[in-house]
Design a protein around this motif. Structure first.
Motif, PDB file in Angstrom:
ATOM      1  N   PHE A  75      23.712  45.247  -1.325  1.00 44.35           N
ATOM      2  CA  PHE A  75      22.751  44.152  -1.225  1.00 44.35           C
ATOM      3  C   PHE A  75      21.673  44.228  -2.301  1.00 44.35           C
ATOM      4  N   GLN A  76      21.183  43.044  -2.707  1.00 47.50           N
ATOM      5  CA  GLN A  76      20.087  42.994  -3.672  1.00 47.50           C
ATOM      6  C   GLN A  76      18.844  43.669  -3.082  1.00 47.50           C
ATOM      7  N   ILE A  77      18.548  43.334  -1.829  1.00 42.43           N
ATOM      8  CA  ILE A  77      17.496  44.053  -1.101  1.00 42.43           C
ATOM      9  C   ILE A  77      18.211  45.066  -0.228  1.00 42.43           C
ATOM     10  N   ALA A  87      25.172  23.286  -0.072  1.00 52.19           N
ATOM     11  CA  ALA A  87      23.862  22.672  -0.333  1.00 52.19           C
ATOM     12  C   ALA A  87      22.898  23.045   0.781  1.00 52.19           C
ATOM     13  N   TYR A  88      21.651  23.368   0.403  1.00 55.37           N
ATOM     14  CA  TYR A  88      20.565  23.483   1.378  1.00 55.37           C
ATOM     15  C   TYR A  88      19.734  22.222   1.228  1.00 55.37           C
ATOM     16  N   GLY A  89      19.948  21.226   2.097  1.00 55.79           N
ATOM     17  CA  GLY A  89      19.269  19.958   1.928  1.00 55.79           C
ATOM     18  C   GLY A  89      19.699  19.342   0.605  1.00 55.79           C
ATOM     19  N   ALA A  90      18.731  19.035  -0.229  1.00 60.51           N
ATOM     20  CA  ALA A  90      19.048  18.403  -1.503  1.00 60.51           C
ATOM     21  C   ALA A  90      19.434  19.431  -2.571  1.00 60.51           C
ATOM     22  N   LEU A  91      19.183  20.707  -2.290  1.00 63.94           N
ATOM     23  CA  LEU A  91      19.433  21.752  -3.291  1.00 63.94           C
ATOM     24  C   LEU A  91      20.905  22.169  -3.292  1.00 63.94           C
ATOM     25  N   LYS A  92      21.593  21.857  -4.369  1.00 66.95           N
ATOM     26  CA  LYS A  92      22.986  22.278  -4.482  1.00 66.95           C
ATOM     27  C   LYS A  92      22.996  23.702  -5.012  1.00 66.95           C
ATOM     28  N   VAL A  93      23.130  24.649  -4.130  1.00 67.98           N
ATOM     29  CA  VAL A  93      22.997  26.050  -4.521  1.00 67.98           C
ATOM     30  C   VAL A  93      24.322  26.586  -5.068  1.00 67.98           C
ATOM     31  N   THR A  94      25.426  26.007  -4.606  1.00 59.15           N
ATOM     32  CA  THR A  94      26.746  26.287  -5.190  1.00 59.15           C
ATOM     33  C   THR A  94      27.414  24.947  -5.411  1.00 59.15           C
ATOM     34  N   ASP A 103      25.304  43.427  -5.798  1.00 62.78           N
ATOM     35  CA  ASP A 103      24.253  42.456  -6.103  1.00 62.78           C
ATOM     36  C   ASP A 103      23.034  43.193  -6.675  1.00 62.78           C
ATOM     37  N   GLU A 104      22.916  43.140  -7.974  1.00 60.29           N
ATOM     38  CA  GLU A 104      21.799  43.750  -8.706  1.00 60.29           C
ATOM     39  C   GLU A 104      21.560  45.211  -8.325  1.00 60.29           C
ATOM     40  N   PRO A 105      22.555  46.063  -8.550  1.00 62.88           N
ATOM     41  CA  PRO A 105      22.393  47.487  -8.178  1.00 62.88           C
ATOM     42  C   PRO A 105      21.294  48.189  -8.976  1.00 62.88           C
ATOM     43  N   GLU A 154      23.859  41.048 -12.126  1.00 65.00           N
ATOM     44  CA  GLU A 154      22.852  41.915 -12.725  1.00 65.00           C
ATOM     45  C   GLU A 154      22.021  41.164 -13.754  1.00 65.00           C
ATOM     46  N   HIS A 155      20.726  41.493 -13.769  1.00 66.45           N
ATOM     47  CA  HIS A 155      19.833  40.895 -14.775  1.00 66.45           C
ATOM     48  C   HIS A 155      19.723  41.769 -16.019  1.00 66.45           C
ATOM     49  N   ASP A 156      20.027  43.050 -15.861  1.00 61.00           N
ATOM     50  CA  ASP A 156      19.893  43.974 -16.989  1.00 61.00           C
ATOM     51  C   ASP A 156      21.038  43.752 -17.975  1.00 61.00           C
ATOM     52  N   GLY A 202      22.822  34.956 -14.673  1.00 59.14           N
ATOM     53  CA  GLY A 202      22.192  33.658 -14.549  1.00 59.14           C
ATOM     54  C   GLY A 202      20.736  33.829 -14.191  1.00 59.14           C
ATOM     55  N   PRO A 203      19.938  32.787 -14.472  1.00 58.36           N
ATOM     56  CA  PRO A 203      18.497  32.897 -14.204  1.00 58.36           C
ATOM     57  C   PRO A 203      18.188  33.019 -12.719  1.00 58.36           C
ATOM     58  N   ASN A 204      16.953  33.397 -12.393  1.00 55.15           N
ATOM     59  CA  ASN A 204      16.528  33.511 -10.994  1.00 55.15           C
ATOM     60  C   ASN A 204      16.775  32.196 -10.265  1.00 55.15           C
ATOM     61  N   GLY A 205      17.281  32.294  -9.055  1.00 57.16           N
ATOM     62  CA  GLY A 205      17.502  31.101  -8.248  1.00 57.16           C
ATOM     63  C   GLY A 205      18.756  30.334  -8.615  1.00 57.16           C
ATOM     64  N   ALA A 206      19.602  30.913  -9.466  1.00 58.26           N
ATOM     65  CA  ALA A 206      20.806  30.208  -9.898  1.00 58.26           C
ATOM     66  C   ALA A 206      21.840  30.109  -8.779  1.00 58.26           C
ATOM     67  N   GLY A 207      21.710  30.965  -7.797  1.00 59.60           N
ATOM     68  CA  GLY A 207      22.665  30.938  -6.687  1.00 59.60           C
ATOM     69  C   GLY A 207      23.624  32.103  -6.704  1.00 59.60           C
ATOM     70  N   LYS A 208      23.264  33.182  -7.390  1.00 59.63           N
ATOM     71  CA  LYS A 208      24.167  34.334  -7.505  1.00 59.63           C
ATOM     72  C   LYS A 208      24.322  35.061  -6.167  1.00 59.63           C
ATOM     73  N   THR A 209      23.185  35.373  -5.540  1.00 62.44           N
ATOM     74  CA  THR A 209      23.252  36.073  -4.250  1.00 62.44           C
ATOM     75  C   THR A 209      23.961  35.207  -3.216  1.00 62.44           C
ATOM     76  N   THR A 210      23.666  33.908  -3.243  1.00 63.70           N
ATOM     77  CA  THR A 210      24.331  32.998  -2.314  1.00 63.70           C
ATOM     78  C   THR A 210      25.839  33.024  -2.530  1.00 63.70           C
ATOM     79  N   LEU A 211      26.253  33.045  -3.776  1.00 66.53           N
ATOM     80  CA  LEU A 211      27.693  33.090  -4.072  1.00 66.53           C
ATOM     81  C   LEU A 211      28.328  34.361  -3.492  1.00 66.53           C
TER      82      LEU A 211
HETATM   83  N1  LIG Z   1      18.953  30.038   3.504  1.00 73.12           N
HETATM   84  C1  LIG Z   1      18.430  29.293   2.525  1.00 73.12           C
HETATM   85  N2  LIG Z   1      17.836  28.122   2.796  1.00 73.12           N
HETATM   86  C2  LIG Z   1      17.317  27.367   1.808  1.00 73.12           C
HETATM   87  N3  LIG Z   1      17.350  27.691   0.508  1.00 73.12           N
HETATM   88  C3  LIG Z   1      17.930  28.852   0.163  1.00 73.12           C
HETATM   89  C4  LIG Z   1      18.496  29.715   1.156  1.00 73.12           C
HETATM   90  N4  LIG Z   1      19.012  30.807   0.527  1.00 73.12           N
HETATM   91  C5  LIG Z   1      18.760  30.626  -0.783  1.00 73.12           C
HETATM   92  N5  LIG Z   1      18.124  29.460  -1.001  1.00 73.12           N
HETATM   93  C6  LIG Z   1      17.729  28.943  -2.308  1.00 73.12           C
HETATM   94  O1  LIG Z   1      18.891  28.856  -3.096  1.00 73.12           O
HETATM   95  C7  LIG Z   1      18.584  29.194  -4.438  1.00 73.12           C
HETATM   96  C8  LIG Z   1      19.506  30.280  -4.908  1.00 73.12           C
HETATM   97  O2  LIG Z   1      19.161  31.493  -4.264  1.00 73.12           O
HETATM   98  P1  LIG Z   1      19.885  32.869  -4.600  1.00 73.12           P
HETATM   99  O3  LIG Z   1      19.206  33.925  -3.810  1.00 73.12           O
HETATM  100  O4  LIG Z   1      21.334  32.718  -4.400  1.00 73.12           O
HETATM  101  O5  LIG Z   1      19.564  33.027  -6.146  1.00 73.12           O
HETATM  102  P2  LIG Z   1      19.862  34.229  -7.110  1.00 73.12           P
HETATM  103  O6  LIG Z   1      20.647  33.665  -8.234  1.00 73.12           O
HETATM  104  O7  LIG Z   1      20.444  35.366  -6.379  1.00 73.12           O
HETATM  105  O8  LIG Z   1      18.418  34.590  -7.611  1.00 73.12           O
HETATM  106  P3  LIG Z   1      17.804  36.013  -8.039  1.00 73.12           P
HETATM  107  O9  LIG Z   1      18.257  36.271  -9.425  1.00 73.12           O
HETATM  108  O10 LIG Z   1      16.333  35.790  -7.974  1.00 73.12           O
HETATM  109  O11 LIG Z   1      18.272  37.019  -7.066  1.00 73.12           O
HETATM  110  C9  LIG Z   1      17.124  29.558  -4.496  1.00 73.12           C
HETATM  111  O12 LIG Z   1      16.398  28.428  -4.945  1.00 73.12           O
HETATM  112  C10 LIG Z   1      16.788  29.860  -3.059  1.00 73.12           C
HETATM  113  O13 LIG Z   1      15.455  29.549  -2.797  1.00 73.12           O
END
Ligand SMILES: Nc1ncnc2c1ncn2[C@@H]1O[C@H](COP(=O)(O)OP(=O)(O)OP(=O)(O)O)[C@@H](O)[C@H]1O
Ligand SMILES: [Mg+2]
Lengths: 251, 324
Positions: free
Chosen positions: A86-88, A14-21, A173-175, A204-206, A38-47
């Motif tokens: 890396f995605q970027i 979790a990042y604060g209140a945001l449960k990213v995984t 991550d999104e090659p 991948e989004h494609d 998964g949609p943008n911001g779903a937490g894929k890159t974080t995973l």
């Molecule tokens: N270091 C961080 N601190 C706070 N919030 C973060 C951090 N890293 C990611 N987030 C948030 O966690 C959520 C998931 O981010 P992530 O990059 O994993 O998404 P994603 O699924 O890869 O999205 P995309 O498809 O756009 O690449 C987003 O809302 C992002 O803003």
């Protein structure tokens, strides 16, 4: 079935209140190409970053190649064969294309605490690097600084670096992100050729690419896996259709 | 796939040797000629001092130019090496065969301990913490009342070499310093081109990428820091011998700043650049100081001008002039 190469067990972050995984568990089988969508911001890159160790988990365990790697730092996991792109794109911009790949090869060729012999003239590293560059179609660019490559070429370079890293699992991550039609086709062809040789996790989004490549697909929404299974099963899943409502790729 | 070559793909060509060698050859040839053209003691001593500063600047370039680590306490290593020689001398250990290796080990040891701590930080924190360690060394030296405290410590003659006094001759000493400088230059050239150097440079290019490839940058940076500290301490050992005198003033933070200026003006990450920078700065300072006591008022703007008009340092400028 043989033991999975990667096992994620109840990951939480979790990042604060945001449960990213939020309670992610999944297995990647040996030889499997496992797509995560998964949609943008779903937490894929974080995973992905949790798997490589760049992001520290709040709870859960990562088991790779039969060993619990949860406590290992990024570089130690990489040496075990957890290889990511890396995605970027992350290249070494001031190095030549060749030296980027040779550096990746060097990590798996004994100690780097060698101070005297020229690394640039090392035949073994350079030959390994050239072969990988040829495989991704970048051999003609070998002598250029990596910074001068186009976006798509940098993606290819990252794949070449991954190939010489003695990977046991590729995390991509999104090659295809930001690529044109033609470049995307070339990347799909490269991944097709790698499929079966290495197990892969592909974010991948494609959707066209995903459904052509994947053996299994997991769908991540708000940090939770809402569906996981064969491409057909996932395509038919009502929860997935709901999450992707309005997105024509699923029509 | 785009290409499927029948034979293994050939490696890209490397640039011709003279391209990489002309400048170092020129610099070292000129330095070797100095004693034959200007035999005066004053000139000889001045250029010897410039070359000792060049060794120090060279060592800083390893961590600053190739590692992007802005160490603001580098003069401490110069002082440590100098004090090691002078303190041993005061205890009648006067042979370079003992004193120099001790000086090098002291520099390496101090670098290992302070580096292990400061390399845990990055950016401006790294600058601050290296500055703090440098000041610590400075104030420790001023408080060494047994070894002269603020006033410093005198040596009655130069270090002996296996019982002989060959270093007493200024011309001999000049060539010993020149040889040391050349040796350090070649050694560091090899190091930055080695596998080790590649990891150090890679971590400067993109640390995240290097970790993902399986490298832990900390270990390589620490090793580079230790090598730099050891070489700078060797410069210090020579510096003590030059004037047969050491003082806390050798390790002021201003001198650390001067080393950074030498590296940046000469051309970071080129090795030959910092040598040119160090010699240039030392000579220009001397020249200006002879013209006016307000020389710093002139020297400051000169540094700024070079920094603006010669991005990449004097080396880049020379290469542009000599090139196409
Ligand atoms: N270091 C961080 N601190 C706070 N919030 C973060 C951090 N890293 C990611 N987030 C948030 O966690 C959520 C998931 O981010 P992530 O990059 O994993 O998404 P994603 O699924 O890869 O999205 P995309 O498809 O756009 O690449 C987003 O809302 C992002 O803003
Ligand atoms: Mg992402």
């Amino acid at each position: 079935m043989t033991a999975p190469i990667l096992s994620l067990n109840n990951l939480h972050k979790a990042y604060g209140a945001l449960k990213v995984t939020d309670g992610v568990s999944l297995d990647v089988g040996a030889g499997e190409l496992h797509a995560i969508i998964g949609p943008n911001g779903a937490g894929k890159t974080t995973l992905i970053s949790e798997i490589t160790g760049e992001v520290a988990l709040d709870a859960g365990t990562v088991t790779f190649d039969g060993a619990d790697v949860t406590a290992l730092p990024v570089h130690a996991r990489a040496l075990k064969g957890l290889t990511r792109s890396f995605q970027i794109t992350q290249v070494l911009p001031g190095f030549t294309v060749l030296e980027n790949v040779a550096t990746a090869a060097q990590a798996h060729d004994g100690s780097s605490f060698r101070f005297f012999r020229s690394a640039g003239a090392d035949r073994r590293l350079n030959d390994t690097a050239m072969a990988a560059l040829a495989e991704v179609g970048l051999a003609a660019r070998a002598a250029l600084p990596a910074a001068s490559l186009s976006h798509g070429e940098k993606r290819q370079l990252e794949i070449a670096m991954a190939l010489v890293s003695q990977p046991k699992l590729l995390l991509l991550d999104e090659p295809m992100a930001g690529m044109g039609r033609e470049e995307t086709e070339r990347m799909v062809a490269v991944l097709m050729a790698l499929k079966g040789r290495y197990p892969m996790v592909l974010v991948e989004h494609d959707m066209h690419a995903v459904f052509r490549l994947a053996d299994r697909i997991s769908v991540l929404v708000y940090g939770q896996v809402i569906a996981s299974g064969s491409p057909e099963a996932v395509r038919a899943d009502p929860a997935v259709r709901e999450a992707y409502l309005g997105e024509e790729e699923f029509g | 796939m785009a290409e499927t070559p029948a034979s293994p793909p050939s490696l890209p060509p490397t640039p011709p040797l003279w391209r990489r060698l002309w400048l170092p050859v020129l610099v070292f040839a000129l330095l070797a000629l100095v004693p034959f053209v200007w035999g005066e003691r004053f000139i000889l001593g001045l250029v010897t001092r410039a070359m000792i500063m060049a060794i120090a600047a060279l060592s800083l370039d390893l961590i600053l130019g190739y590692g992007a680590l802005v160490s603001f306490g580098h003069a401490a290593f110069l002082g440590l090496g100098a004090y090691a020689v002078a303190i041993l001398f005061s205890h009648d250990i006067v042979d370079a065969a003992i004193a120099f290796p001790v000086a090098i080990l002291v520099g390496a040891g101090f670098a290992f301990v302070t580096g292990a701590i400061s390399l845990k930080t990055r950016g401006v924190y790294f600058i601050m913490i290296t500055l703090a360690f440098g000041q610590m060394a400075f104030f420790t030296a001023t408080s060494l009342s047994a070894y002269g405290g603020d006033d410093g410590l005198r040596m009655f003659h130069r270090s002996e070499v296996f019982g002989t006094r060959i270093l007493a001759n200024d011309t001999t000493f000049y060539f010993v310093v020149l040889g040391t400088l050349a040796g350090c230059f070649v050694l560091l050239k090899m190091i930055v081109g080695s596998r080790f150097g590649r990891v150090l440079r890679g971590a400067k290019e993109n640390e995240r990428r290097m970790r993902a490839l399986g490298f832990d940058p900390f270990r390589y940076r620490l090793a580079a820091y230790v090598i730099a500290g050891a070489i700078c301490a060797l410069a210090g050992a020579l510096f003590a011998n030059l004037g047969m005198f050491v003082a806390p003033a050798y390790m002021t933070w201003q001198r650390s700043g001067e080393f950074i200026a030498m590296v940046v003006l000469g051309g970071m990450g080129t090795l030959i650049g910092p040598i040119i920078g160090a010699i240039g700065v030392t000579l220009v300072e001397e020249w200006l100081a002879a013209l006016t006591q307000h020389w710093k008022v002139i020297f400051g703007p000169m540094v700024v001008l070079v920094a603006i008009f010669a991005r990449g340092g004097i080396v880049k400028l020379l290469e542009r002039v000599a090139g196409k």
